[in-house]
Design a protein around this motif. Sequence first.
Motif, PDB file in Angstrom:
ATOM      1  N   GLY A  19      69.158  53.998  88.887  1.00 11.98           N
ATOM      2  CA  GLY A  19      68.678  55.454  88.141  1.00 11.98           C
ATOM      3  C   GLY A  19      67.850  56.012  89.098  1.00 11.98           C
ATOM      4  N   MET A  21      64.426  57.662  90.208  1.00 15.51           N
ATOM      5  CA  MET A  21      63.219  57.442  90.054  1.00 15.51           C
ATOM      6  C   MET A  21      62.088  58.153  90.883  1.00 15.51           C
ATOM      7  SD  MET A  21      63.194  53.272  89.223  1.00 15.51           S
ATOM      8  CE  MET A  21      64.163  52.361  90.467  1.00 15.51           C
ATOM      9  N   ASN A  71      69.983  63.611  91.965  1.00 19.13           N
ATOM     10  CA  ASN A  71      69.610  64.038  91.068  1.00 19.13           C
ATOM     11  C   ASN A  71      69.003  65.503  90.506  1.00 19.13           C
ATOM     12  OD1 ASN A  71      67.003  64.422  88.592  1.00 19.13           O
ATOM     13  ND2 ASN A  71      68.492  63.211  87.620  1.00 19.13           N
ATOM     14  N   PHE A  75      63.853  68.676  83.481  1.00 20.50           N
ATOM     15  CA  PHE A  75      62.679  68.340  82.616  1.00 20.50           C
ATOM     16  C   PHE A  75      61.513  69.345  83.114  1.00 20.50           C
ATOM     17  CE2 PHE A  75      64.488  63.918  82.630  1.00 20.50           C
ATOM     18  CZ  PHE A  75      64.498  63.478  81.431  1.00 20.50           C
ATOM     19  N   SER A 101      69.369  65.563  84.543  1.00 17.99           N
ATOM     20  CA  SER A 101      68.806  64.948  83.393  1.00 17.99           C
ATOM     21  C   SER A 101      67.594  65.432  83.177  1.00 17.99           C
ATOM     22  CB  SER A 101      68.116  63.546  84.021  1.00 17.99           C
ATOM     23  OG  SER A 101      67.462  63.590  84.889  1.00 17.99           O
ATOM     24  N   LYS A 123      72.718  62.653  82.343  1.00 17.92           N
ATOM     25  CA  LYS A 123      71.998  61.591  81.601  1.00 17.92           C
ATOM     26  C   LYS A 123      71.286  62.097  80.288  1.00 17.92           C
ATOM     27  CE  LYS A 123      68.754  59.583  83.399  1.00 17.92           C
ATOM     28  NZ  LYS A 123      67.803  58.714  84.486  1.00 17.92           N
ATOM     29  N   VAL A 144      71.092  56.566  77.826  1.00 19.92           N
ATOM     30  CA  VAL A 144      69.933  55.168  77.900  1.00 19.92           C
ATOM     31  C   VAL A 144      69.368  55.214  76.446  1.00 19.92           C
ATOM     32  CG1 VAL A 144      69.726  55.157  80.201  1.00 19.92           C
ATOM     33  CG2 VAL A 144      68.572  56.936  78.873  1.00 19.92           C
ATOM     34  N   GLY A 149      63.037  52.750  80.854  1.00 20.87           N
ATOM     35  CA  GLY A 149      62.001  53.105  81.617  1.00 20.87           C
ATOM     36  C   GLY A 149      62.108  54.667  81.888  1.00 20.87           C
ATOM     37  N   GLY A 150      60.941  55.290  81.828  1.00 18.60           N
ATOM     38  CA  GLY A 150      61.151  56.753  81.909  1.00 18.60           C
ATOM     39  C   GLY A 150      61.241  57.434  80.491  1.00 18.60           C
ATOM     40  N   ILE A 180      68.689  46.928  80.698  1.00 15.39           N
ATOM     41  CA  ILE A 180      69.776  46.202  81.308  1.00 15.39           C
ATOM     42  C   ILE A 180      69.255  45.657  82.667  1.00 15.39           C
ATOM     43  CG2 ILE A 180      72.092  46.068  82.155  1.00 15.39           C
ATOM     44  CD1 ILE A 180      71.733  46.480  79.087  1.00 15.39           C
ATOM     45  N   MET A 199      70.519  51.292  86.096  1.00 17.72           N
ATOM     46  CA  MET A 199      69.557  50.461  85.945  1.00 17.72           C
ATOM     47  C   MET A 199      68.331  51.007  86.781  1.00 17.72           C
ATOM     48  SD  MET A 199      71.266  46.606  86.630  1.00 17.72           S
ATOM     49  CE  MET A 199      72.600  47.249  87.594  1.00 17.72           C
ATOM     50  N   GLY A 200      67.256  51.237  86.196  1.00 13.82           N
ATOM     51  CA  GLY A 200      65.973  51.535  87.156  1.00 13.82           C
ATOM     52  C   GLY A 200      64.948  50.549  86.951  1.00 13.82           C
ATOM     53  N   THR A 201      64.420  49.902  85.785  1.00 12.87           N
ATOM     54  CA  THR A 201      63.443  49.068  85.775  1.00 12.87           C
ATOM     55  C   THR A 201      63.858  47.685  86.548  1.00 12.87           C
ATOM     56  OG1 THR A 201      62.760  49.632  83.413  1.00 12.87           O
ATOM     57  CG2 THR A 201      62.209  47.438  84.291  1.00 12.87           C
ATOM     58  N   LEU A 204      63.580  47.918  90.582  1.00 12.91           N
ATOM     59  CA  LEU A 204      62.198  47.998  91.100  1.00 12.91           C
ATOM     60  C   LEU A 204      61.546  46.801  91.655  1.00 12.91           C
ATOM     61  CD1 LEU A 204      60.097  49.549  88.208  1.00 12.91           C
ATOM     62  CD2 LEU A 204      60.628  50.795  90.172  1.00 12.91           C
ATOM     63  N   ILE A 285      53.300  54.188  86.086  1.00 10.80           N
ATOM     64  CA  ILE A 285      54.633  53.897  86.294  1.00 10.80           C
ATOM     65  C   ILE A 285      55.528  53.820  85.093  1.00 10.80           C
ATOM     66  CG2 ILE A 285      54.429  51.430  86.703  1.00 10.80           C
ATOM     67  CD1 ILE A 285      56.333  51.918  89.295  1.00 10.80           C
ATOM     68  N   GLY A 288      60.735  49.804  81.767  1.00 15.16           N
ATOM     69  CA  GLY A 288      61.492  49.488  80.524  1.00 15.16           C
ATOM     70  C   GLY A 288      61.346  48.230  80.187  1.00 15.16           C
TER      71      GLY A 288
HETATM   72  C1  LIG Z   1      59.810  54.188  87.642  1.00 13.80           C
HETATM   73  C2  LIG Z   1      60.837  54.956  87.088  1.00 13.80           C
HETATM   74  C3  LIG Z   1      60.844  56.197  87.278  1.00 13.80           C
HETATM   75  C4  LIG Z   1      62.061  56.944  86.905  1.00 13.80           C
HETATM   76  N1  LIG Z   1      62.018  58.450  87.125  1.00 13.80           N
HETATM   77  C5  LIG Z   1      63.105  59.455  86.810  1.00 13.80           C
HETATM   78  C6  LIG Z   1      63.188  60.835  87.052  1.00 13.80           C
HETATM   79  O1  LIG Z   1      62.710  60.944  87.859  1.00 13.80           O
HETATM   80  N2  LIG Z   1      64.223  61.231  86.523  1.00 13.80           N
HETATM   81  C7  LIG Z   1      65.125  60.716  85.798  1.00 13.80           C
HETATM   82  O2  LIG Z   1      66.212  61.395  85.304  1.00 13.80           O
HETATM   83  N3  LIG Z   1      64.996  59.246  85.375  1.00 13.80           N
HETATM   84  C8  LIG Z   1      63.919  58.669  85.679  1.00 13.80           C
HETATM   85  N4  LIG Z   1      63.832  57.332  85.241  1.00 13.80           N
HETATM   86  C9  LIG Z   1      65.061  56.649  84.340  1.00 13.80           C
HETATM   87  C10 LIG Z   1      65.994  55.869  85.338  1.00 13.80           C
HETATM   88  O3  LIG Z   1      66.678  56.776  86.134  1.00 13.80           O
HETATM   89  C11 LIG Z   1      66.936  55.144  84.453  1.00 13.80           C
HETATM   90  O4  LIG Z   1      67.640  56.099  83.498  1.00 13.80           O
HETATM   91  C12 LIG Z   1      66.272  54.179  83.363  1.00 13.80           C
HETATM   92  O5  LIG Z   1      65.340  53.437  84.460  1.00 13.80           O
HETATM   93  C13 LIG Z   1      67.320  53.537  82.825  1.00 13.80           C
HETATM   94  O6  LIG Z   1      66.955  52.507  82.095  1.00 13.80           O
HETATM   95  P1  LIG Z   1      66.099  50.884  82.512  1.00 13.80           P
HETATM   96  O7  LIG Z   1      64.628  51.152  83.206  1.00 13.80           O
HETATM   97  O8  LIG Z   1      65.743  50.265  81.271  1.00 13.80           O
HETATM   98  O9  LIG Z   1      66.954  50.306  83.609  1.00 13.80           O
HETATM   99  C14 LIG Z   1      62.935  56.581  85.736  1.00 13.80           C
HETATM  100  C15 LIG Z   1      62.744  55.208  85.600  1.00 13.80           C
HETATM  101  C16 LIG Z   1      61.831  54.431  86.121  1.00 13.80           C
HETATM  102  C17 LIG Z   1      61.799  52.975  85.632  1.00 13.80           C
END
Ligand SMILES: Cc1cc2nc3c(=O)[nH]c(=O)nc-3n(C[C@H](O)[C@H](O)[C@H](O)COP(=O)(O)O)c2cc1C
Length: 323
Positions: A19, A21, A71, A75, A101, A123, A144, A149-150, A180, A199-201, A204, A285, A288
């Motif tokens: 994802g 971030m 990306n 927003f 997104s 997204k 999502v 997260g986010g 996830i 997956m974002g979280t 990390l 920060i 999720g």
């Molecule tokens: C630390 C962090 C920063 C994020 N920053 C953005 C962002 O700048 N733009 C965006 O579209 N999504 C952002 N996200 C969302 C992620 O791209 C992704 O959709 C999300 O983390 C998926 O869910 P999960 O965290 O449960 O895996 C961020 C997520 C995290 C954890």
Amino acid sequence: MLKTKITEMFDITYPFFGGTMMYISTPAFVGAVSEAGGIGILASAMYRSKESFKDAIKEVKDKTDKPFGVNINLFPMMQPIDNNEYMDVIIEEGVKVVETSGHRAPDDIVARLKPEGIKLIHKCVGVRYAKKVESVGVDVVTVVGFENGGATGTLDITTLCLVPAVVNAVNIPVVGGGGIATGQGIAAILALGAEGVIMGTRILCTEECPIHDNLKKALLAASETDTVLMLRPYGNTHRCWISEVTKKVKELEEENAPFEKIIPLIEGPKTLSMIRDGDLKSGFISCGQGIGQVNRIVPVKDLFHQLADELKDANNRLGQIIG
Ligand SMILES: Cc1cc2nc3c(=O)[nH]c(=O)nc-3n(C[C@H](O)[C@H](O)[C@H](O)COP(=O)(O)O)c2cc1C
């Protein structure tokens, strides 16, 4: 080797998207995710000029020959950037995958980038948004659930309910995520009809992730109850790791404080102090609920192998149950 519409469309080993971030999806990290067999996505909003954005894309290309994405942020931003200029750079640099997104459908971005042969992903967090972006011509929709997260939006639909609803509502491939962090979770997303996982979280806590070790250790110790939704009264709901600053923000929200009182707590430099310098009392920060399942820091490549193994374990378990 896993085979879905997503692995075929993007010619990748695993149907895993790292994802986007903000401040974290740097060229080196994006390159690591793509090199590991998924798709890393560069956060263009991190760059304040088209020159620095162009350099960042070149840096990703130095790190990997494999597919990666960029990306485009839709927003609201405290210091907006000109996405038209960034699209010029995307075309000039031959980027093949663009994710959008944000709070609106990417009609203008599709109109400009689709004729260039760029694959477009949007997204979002709800069925009606997914249908809308399919109608404007995106190739893939990522959804999502609000465990993520986010940014979570306002619908508050869980991943388990959102993914099948979107799969039923659209004809384009769906990438699912939110919460996830294991191969078992990936098995669930694929069983629900998605063709890929975001997956974002989880990522990390990988060796290549450019967040400070203090923060990685704190996140490893966190459980699924250690996140909070904040900024909802200001129309920008985010799920974040609970910290001193998020507690303060929640207090201000309770007092109906104007957004101007929140900004000094969460503005970019404060957040960078946490992420880059490890000052856990500064900024915030996104994080999720899946953080509760994250218990090891590993290289991204090892993580993806491990997730694929867990996915097979989940499949075997179901095979034994079903017979
Ligand atoms: C630390 C962090 C920063 C994020 N920053 C953005 C962002 O700048 N733009 C965006 O579209 N999504 C952002 N996200 C969302 C992620 O791209 C992704 O959709 C999300 O983390 C998926 O869910 P999960 O965290 O449960 O895996 C961020 C997520 C995290 C954890």
